[in-house]
Design a protein around this motif. Sequence first.
Motif, short mmCIF file in Angstrom:
data_model
loop_
_atom_site.label_atom_id
_atom_site.label_comp_id
_atom_site.label_asym_id
_atom_site.label_seq_id
_atom_site.Cartn_x
_atom_site.Cartn_y
_atom_site.Cartn_z
N HIS A 105 -30.11 -15.15 -2.49
CA HIS A 105 -30.78 -15.47 -1.22
C HIS A 105 -29.85 -15.15 -0.04
CE1 HIS A 105 -33.51 -17.87 1.40
NE2 HIS A 105 -32.39 -18.01 2.09
N HIS B 35 -29.71 -12.12 3.22
CA HIS B 35 -29.46 -12.27 4.65
C HIS B 35 -28.54 -11.16 5.16
CE1 HIS B 35 -31.74 -15.75 5.59
NE2 HIS B 35 -31.16 -16.51 4.68
N HIS C 206 -36.22 -15.56 7.94
CA HIS C 206 -36.79 -15.07 6.68
C HIS C 206 -38.01 -14.22 7.00
CE1 HIS C 206 -34.73 -18.94 5.42
NE2 HIS C 206 -34.05 -17.99 4.84
N PHE D 215 -37.82 -9.85 3.86
CA PHE D 215 -36.92 -10.76 3.16
C PHE D 215 -37.67 -11.48 2.04
CE2 PHE D 215 -33.04 -13.45 3.37
CZ PHE D 215 -33.45 -14.46 2.53
#
Length: 236
Positions: free
Chosen positions: A193, A197, A212, A216
């Motif tokens: 995760h 980013h 997000h 993403f």
Amino acid sequence: MQDLQSSLFFETAVEIYARVFRELKPRTPLPELTIEYCRFANADSFIRLESGRLHVRISDLLEGAPAPVTEALAYILLGKLYRRPVARVYARRYRLYLNRRDMRRQAHLVRQIRGRKFVSGPRGQVHDLEEVFERLNTRFFNGLLGRPQLGWSRGASRSMLGHFDPSHNAIIVSRIFDRPEAPPLTLEYVMFHEMLHLRYPVDYSGARRRVHTKEFREAEKEFPGIKEAKQALKKL
Ligand SMILES: [Zn+2]
């Protein structure tokens, strides 16, 4: 901005706060008011009422802000203090200003220079974050992601499982995963995760920043064990 009062442009910050105060609390006498611009490490601002005095501490990033922005922040801070809903026009005006490219660049610099960052080494008791990063890098990103600083959080936080700090180019992972009983899949999912980013930057178009993004979210679904990982996270 047709709703602005023409007097606004001649008001000092103290006068703006006094006017907003009278609007929110028409029956309360105006307390003594001090406004200070402080060298914070970010664009945050604070308000507090202490022995009948209102103290407003504003990030010096906003020292040169136009009066309508100061007014918007006054509504936000006084609204927070007195638990009044903030009209959307003010929340939006303030956000738009902070979202301006020049403001973002300045905030980024200030965070880099003033914000101290503690980054522990990647090696934990059980896991080595460098090893986890490179394994996922090879598997999902063709090994193409540049490795940022990697570190464990100080405490075994449950509320902050991981975060990516672009100002210091660092991924910090909660120590909660550095225990033999934490399933390795959960650590991999959190690292994946945070790596996304790096891959998908924040979207600043419009008033609201989108961390997000749609891309993403789509990419996150590619993680094979996402369901199991999310289930296991709840049981940590
Ligand atoms: Zn995230």
